[in-house]
Design an enzyme around this catalytic site. Structure first.
Site, PDB file in Angstrom:
ATOM      1  CG  ASN A 105      -1.726  -1.298   1.276  1.00 53.94           C
ATOM      2  OD1 ASN A 105      -1.509  -2.094   2.182  1.00 53.94           O
ATOM      3  ND2 ASN A 105      -2.595  -1.543   0.317  1.00 53.94           N
ATOM      4  CB  VAL A 112       0.191   6.487   1.969  1.00 51.20           C
ATOM      5  CG1 VAL A 112      -0.521   5.533   2.904  1.00 51.20           C
ATOM      6  CG2 VAL A 112       1.597   6.785   2.466  1.00 51.20           C
ATOM      7  CB  CYS A 113      -2.907   2.825  -1.307  1.00 51.89           C
ATOM      8  SG  CYS A 113      -4.553   2.351  -1.864  1.00 51.89           S
ATOM      9  CG  LEU A 114      -5.157   5.242   5.109  1.00 51.02           C
ATOM     10  CD1 LEU A 114      -5.256   3.782   5.567  1.00 51.02           C
ATOM     11  CD2 LEU A 114      -4.358   6.056   6.121  1.00 51.02           C
ATOM     12  CG  ASP A 145      -7.142   0.123  -2.712  1.00 49.22           C
ATOM     13  OD1 ASP A 145      -6.939   0.309  -3.929  1.00 49.22           O
ATOM     14  OD2 ASP A 145      -7.522   1.020  -1.947  1.00 49.22           O
TER      15      ASP A 145
END
Length: 188
Positions: A105, A112-114, A145
């Site tokens: 992520n 950052v994939c949040l 994701d």
């Protein structure tokens, strides 16, 4: 909004009592007031620390370091920069990892994939929620994701290889042709 009005009234009163005009007091924007409140209400766990590289006068740019105490990233040290936009809390902060991390992520540029930093951001969320979201990424990396598809595929299909690659990257070795910095906190 009421708190903002009360704070501005107190600033004006303080300026009048000091015998000066309100123009000598730096008025804070709504986003600065909100960030100040968010930071004063932080409940950081022992695995996190916050620093203000530009001093406490610049609350709109700061760093948070996370040292996971379990999981794949145990004993790593992951610094993140937080850049608060002028329209905060209506716009989410910009958060980037300062080092290369082998993580599904987090991409190689530190993005950052949040979900709460993107489509699920709401003004009721705060900095504390983001920090706990980042901690969660290290305890439960999400292969569904990804920003790093190769790491996500390994996590999903071969967790033992993923774990070895995480450890190699944290030791500063090369993984899939990309060199990493040593981030093992116990050896710094």
């Amino acid at each position: 909004m009421i708190n903002l009005i009360k704070i501005r009234e107190k600033q004006r009163e303080a300026a009048e009592n000091a015998g000066s005009s309100t123009s000598t007091i730096k008025e804070q924007t709504a986003s600065e007031l909100r960030v100040h409140r968010d930071i004063s209400e932080l409940t950081l766990p022992p695995i996190c620390k916050i620093e203000f590289p530009n001093g406490k006068d610049d609350l709109m740019n700061f760093e948070v370091t996370i040292k996971p105490d379990g999981g794949y990233y145990h004993e790593g040290e992951f610094p993140f920069t937080f850049e608060i936009p002028k329209l905060y809390p209506h716009d989410a902060p910009k958060v980037k990892c300062k080092i290369k991390a082998y993580h599904p992520n987090i991409d190689y540029d530190g993005n950052v994939c949040l979900n709460i930093l993107r489509e699920d951001w709401k003004p009721v969320l705060n900095i504390n929620a983001i920090i706990y979201g980042l901690i969660h990424l290290f305890t439960e990396p999400n292969h569904e994701d990804p920003l790093n598809p190769q790491a996500a595929d390994e996590l999903r299909d071969n967790p033992s290889t993923f774990e070895l690659n995480v450890l190699s990257a944290m030791w500063g070795e090369t993984v899939h042709g990309l060199a990493y910095d040593c981030i093992r906190s116990i050896y710094k």
